[in-house]
Design a protein around this motif. Structure first.
Motif, PDB file in Angstrom:
ATOM      1  N   LEU A 309       0.963  -1.253  -0.014  1.00  0.00           N
ATOM      2  CA  LEU A 309      -0.130  -0.094   0.035  1.00  0.00           C
ATOM      3  C   LEU A 309       1.030   1.213   0.009  1.00  0.00           C
ATOM      4  N   PRO A 310       0.675   2.400  -0.944  1.00  0.00           N
ATOM      5  CA  PRO A 310       1.153   3.631  -0.647  1.00  0.00           C
ATOM      6  C   PRO A 310       1.184   4.284   0.906  1.00  0.00           C
ATOM      7  N   GLY A 311       2.016   4.650   1.151  1.00  0.00           N
ATOM      8  CA  GLY A 311       2.108   5.428   2.499  1.00  0.00           C
ATOM      9  C   GLY A 311       0.839   5.792   3.148  1.00  0.00           C
ATOM     10  N   PHE A 312       0.534   7.059   2.089  1.00  0.00           N
ATOM     11  CA  PHE A 312      -0.562   8.138   2.556  1.00  0.00           C
ATOM     12  C   PHE A 312      -1.836   7.122   2.787  1.00  0.00           C
ATOM     13  N   LEU A 313      -2.087   6.299   1.360  1.00  0.00           N
ATOM     14  CA  LEU A 313      -3.327   5.458   1.399  1.00  0.00           C
ATOM     15  C   LEU A 313      -3.582   4.662   2.517  1.00  0.00           C
ATOM     16  N   GLY A 314      -2.338   3.934   3.083  1.00  0.00           N
ATOM     17  CA  GLY A 314      -2.347   2.859   4.082  1.00  0.00           C
ATOM     18  C   GLY A 314      -2.706   3.861   5.410  1.00  0.00           C
ATOM     19  N   LEU A 315      -2.285   4.996   5.549  1.00  0.00           N
ATOM     20  CA  LEU A 315      -2.381   5.773   6.792  1.00  0.00           C
ATOM     21  C   LEU A 315      -3.786   6.369   6.575  1.00  0.00           C
ATOM     22  N   PHE A 316      -4.400   6.650   5.744  1.00  0.00           N
ATOM     23  CA  PHE A 316      -5.723   7.116   5.783  1.00  0.00           C
ATOM     24  C   PHE A 316      -6.685   5.780   5.942  1.00  0.00           C
ATOM     25  N   LEU A 317      -6.478   4.658   5.312  1.00  0.00           N
ATOM     26  CA  LEU A 317      -7.344   3.342   5.519  1.00  0.00           C
ATOM     27  C   LEU A 317      -7.394   3.070   6.985  1.00  0.00           C
ATOM     28  N   ALA A 318      -5.995   2.935   7.662  1.00  0.00           N
ATOM     29  CA  ALA A 318      -5.831   2.646   8.883  1.00  0.00           C
ATOM     30  C   ALA A 318      -6.537   3.553   9.970  1.00  0.00           C
ATOM     31  N   TYR A 319      -6.649   5.047   9.547  1.00  0.00           N
ATOM     32  CA  TYR A 319      -7.161   5.820  10.546  1.00  0.00           C
ATOM     33  C   TYR A 319      -8.670   6.050  10.323  1.00  0.00           C
ATOM     34  N   VAL A 320      -9.334   5.529   9.376  1.00  0.00           N
ATOM     35  CA  VAL A 320     -10.908   5.805   9.124  1.00  0.00           C
ATOM     36  C   VAL A 320     -11.688   5.031  10.194  1.00  0.00           C
ATOM     37  N   PRO A 321     -11.218   3.801  10.719  1.00  0.00           N
ATOM     38  CA  PRO A 321     -12.077   2.994  11.723  1.00  0.00           C
ATOM     39  C   PRO A 321     -11.777   3.686  13.164  1.00  0.00           C
ATOM     40  N   LEU A 322     -10.568   4.292  13.238  1.00  0.00           N
ATOM     41  CA  LEU A 322     -10.275   5.112  14.447  1.00  0.00           C
ATOM     42  C   LEU A 322     -11.252   6.360  14.580  1.00  0.00           C
ATOM     43  N   CYS A 323     -11.381   7.085  13.515  1.00  0.00           N
ATOM     44  CA  CYS A 323     -12.136   8.202  13.145  1.00  0.00           C
ATOM     45  C   CYS A 323     -13.843   7.783  13.848  1.00  0.00           C
ATOM     46  N   VAL A 324     -14.081   6.560  13.355  1.00  0.00           N
ATOM     47  CA  VAL A 324     -15.340   6.367  13.604  1.00  0.00           C
ATOM     48  C   VAL A 324     -15.376   5.995  15.045  1.00  0.00           C
ATOM     49  N   LEU A 325     -14.547   5.420  15.714  1.00  0.00           N
ATOM     50  CA  LEU A 325     -14.445   5.274  17.051  1.00  0.00           C
ATOM     51  C   LEU A 325     -14.451   6.464  17.889  1.00  0.00           C
ATOM     52  N   ALA A 326     -13.703   7.520  17.383  1.00  0.00           N
ATOM     53  CA  ALA A 326     -13.587   8.698  18.178  1.00  0.00           C
ATOM     54  C   ALA A 326     -15.038   9.357  17.991  1.00  0.00           C
ATOM     55  N   VAL A 327     -15.979   9.051  16.949  1.00  0.00           N
ATOM     56  CA  VAL A 327     -17.326   9.717  17.071  1.00  0.00           C
ATOM     57  C   VAL A 327     -18.255   8.807  17.956  1.00  0.00           C
ATOM     58  N   ILE A 328     -17.970   7.525  18.190  1.00  0.00           N
ATOM     59  CA  ILE A 328     -18.922   6.733  18.558  1.00  0.00           C
ATOM     60  C   ILE A 328     -18.655   6.976  20.321  1.00  0.00           C
ATOM     61  N   PHE A 329     -17.350   7.298  20.624  1.00  0.00           N
ATOM     62  CA  PHE A 329     -16.878   7.574  22.115  1.00  0.00           C
ATOM     63  C   PHE A 329     -16.827   8.959  22.298  1.00  0.00           C
ATOM     64  N   LYS A 330     -17.680   9.953  21.407  1.00  0.00           N
ATOM     65  CA  LYS A 330     -17.637  11.335  21.747  1.00  0.00           C
ATOM     66  C   LYS A 330     -16.527  11.909  22.414  1.00  0.00           C
ATOM     67  N   ALA A 331     -15.428  11.804  21.357  1.00  0.00           N
ATOM     68  CA  ALA A 331     -14.209  12.387  21.503  1.00  0.00           C
ATOM     69  C   ALA A 331     -14.450  13.918  21.158  1.00  0.00           C
ATOM     70  N   GLY A 332     -14.029  14.859  22.250  1.00  0.00           N
ATOM     71  CA  GLY A 332     -14.146  16.205  22.302  1.00  0.00           C
ATOM     72  C   GLY A 332     -15.544  16.718  22.809  1.00  0.00           C
ATOM     73  N   VAL A 333     -16.344  15.846  23.082  1.00  0.00           N
ATOM     74  CA  VAL A 333     -17.744  16.259  23.504  1.00  0.00           C
ATOM     75  C   VAL A 333     -17.616  16.870  24.913  1.00  0.00           C
ATOM     76  N   ARG A 334     -18.345  18.037  25.237  1.00  0.00           N
ATOM     77  CA  ARG A 334     -18.186  18.460  26.559  1.00  0.00           C
ATOM     78  C   ARG A 334     -18.926  17.618  27.319  1.00  0.00           C
ATOM     79  N   GLU A 335     -18.393  17.358  28.629  1.00  0.00           N
ATOM     80  CA  GLU A 335     -19.226  16.491  29.543  1.00  0.00           C
ATOM     81  C   GLU A 335     -19.968  17.512  30.216  1.00  0.00           C
ATOM     82  N   LEU A 336     -21.178  17.160  30.551  1.00  0.00           N
ATOM     83  CA  LEU A 336     -22.160  18.122  31.185  1.00  0.00           C
ATOM     84  C   LEU A 336     -21.982  17.829  32.743  1.00  0.00           C
TER      85      LEU A 336
END
Length: 336
Positions: A309-336
């Motif tokens: 895999l080309p480096g940047f493409l491999g980086l993109f593919l590897a990070y996509v599920p991590l971004c999904v997990l960041a959304v699922i686990f509310k990364a950056g969402v202010r705690e009430l």
């Protein structure tokens, strides 16, 4: 003979962490839980200095054996050592953020200089240039990485287990791509961190502190930049291996910026912190990060290192599920 060094390094690090724990308790260098903490029991901090001292002594030994160059040793000792000193002082008495940041840029500049600057990086069929703009970006990259590692050191064991899994993954890639000598530095780093981690796994008996987390961050940054001189593909592989910390910290920072929050204020809105509260367990999250590193990020890094895999493409593919997990686990969402 060199293999005998690994258990010795781990034992010395374990003993050093025990000594630092006594020192922290006797001098009341304690993290007391508050509304922004992820722990519930007052715990001594500063154990990461054992990692710093033992690792720097170990790489001096590697230099004496002709296993690493003088310039690489100076990059790690000067850059990593300065960050560790700043963190150690901050652990004892707060240092203003602007002075910490100035020291971090000085450490990054020192480290990059002794590495010989940023190597040409593969981007598909092209190489990114090595002009002044790229060198400045490399300095910012090192400063961001050392700070994000500090941000991600918020629950028991996570920073230590991340360091071991990433370092061993990087060493494995060096061996597979025909550079076994280069594997010694990350292997020694993993052994050093193991001694500390035995005190830091849940429930932690001592925390790493800014000295240790910032040191690990800049060391990984320097390792990734030095890897590009060994093999341009390996820079992307190291960045993939560090993906859990990079994505969580960066996503959280961007979300907090968009929310208009003050970035220097303490918070517990990283994805891993939300996850630790959801599962009511530091251990589950820490082991989950290690599993992501082993079963997802390492295979992705391997595909890039071996040229599938080309480096940047491999980086993109590897990070996509991590971004999904960041959304699922509310990364950056202010705690009430």
């Amino acid at each position: 003979m060199l293999l005998l060094i690994l258990p010795i390094v781990a034992i010395v690090s374990w003993l050093g962490t025990a000594a630092l724990r006594r020192y922290a308790l006797s001098n009341r260098i304690i993290d007391t839980p508050n509304a922004r903490s992820s722990h519930a029991v007052p715990t001594p901090r500063g154990g990461g200095m054992a990692i710093v001292a033992v690792f720097l002594l170990a790489i001096a030994g590697l230099y004496q054996e002709g296993m690493i160059s003088l310039s690489f040793m100076l990059a790690l000792m000067g850059g990593g050592g300065l960050v560790a000193v700043i963190g150690f002082l901050d652990d004892h008495q707060h240092i203003a953020a602007r002075w910490r940041l100035l020291g971090h840029f000085a450490a990054a500049g020192w480290g990059l200089y002794w590495l010989g600057g940023l190597a040409p990086l593969e981007l598909g069929s092209f190489y990114l240039g090595t002009g002044i703009v790229m060198q400045v970006l490399a300095v910012f990259y090192l400063v961001w990485l050392l700070n994000l590692y500090n941000f991600m050191d918020g629950i028991d064991g996570i920073a230590g287990l991340e360091a071991i899994s990433v370092a061993l993954g990087g060493a494995f890639l060096y061996v597979l791509t025909g550079a076994p000598i280069a594997a010694w530095v990350p292997v020694l780093l993993s052994s050093t961190v193991l001694g500390f981690l035995l005190w830091n796994m849940p429930p932690a008996r001592i925390f790493m502190g800014d000295a240790g987390s910032g040191f690990l961050g800049i060391v990984f940054g320097l390792l990734s930049l030095q890897a590009a001189w060994v093999n341009p593909k390996l820079f992307w592989s190291w960045l993939i291996l560090l993906g859990v910390f990079v994505v969580d910290a960066t996503w959280t920072l961007i979300r907090r910026l968009l929310n208009g929050e003050k970035l220097y204020e303490a918070h517990r809105s990283h994805a891993y912190q939300w996850a630790s509260r959801r599962f009511s367990s530091h251990k589950v999250v820490t082991l989950g990060v290690a599993a992501l590193n082993l079963f997802w990020l390492l295979p992705c890094a391997l595909l890039v290192a071996c040229g599938y895999l080309p480096g940047f493409l491999g980086l993109f593919l590897a990070y996509v599920p991590l971004c999904v997990l960041a959304v699922i686990f509310k990364a950056g969402v202010r705690e009430l």
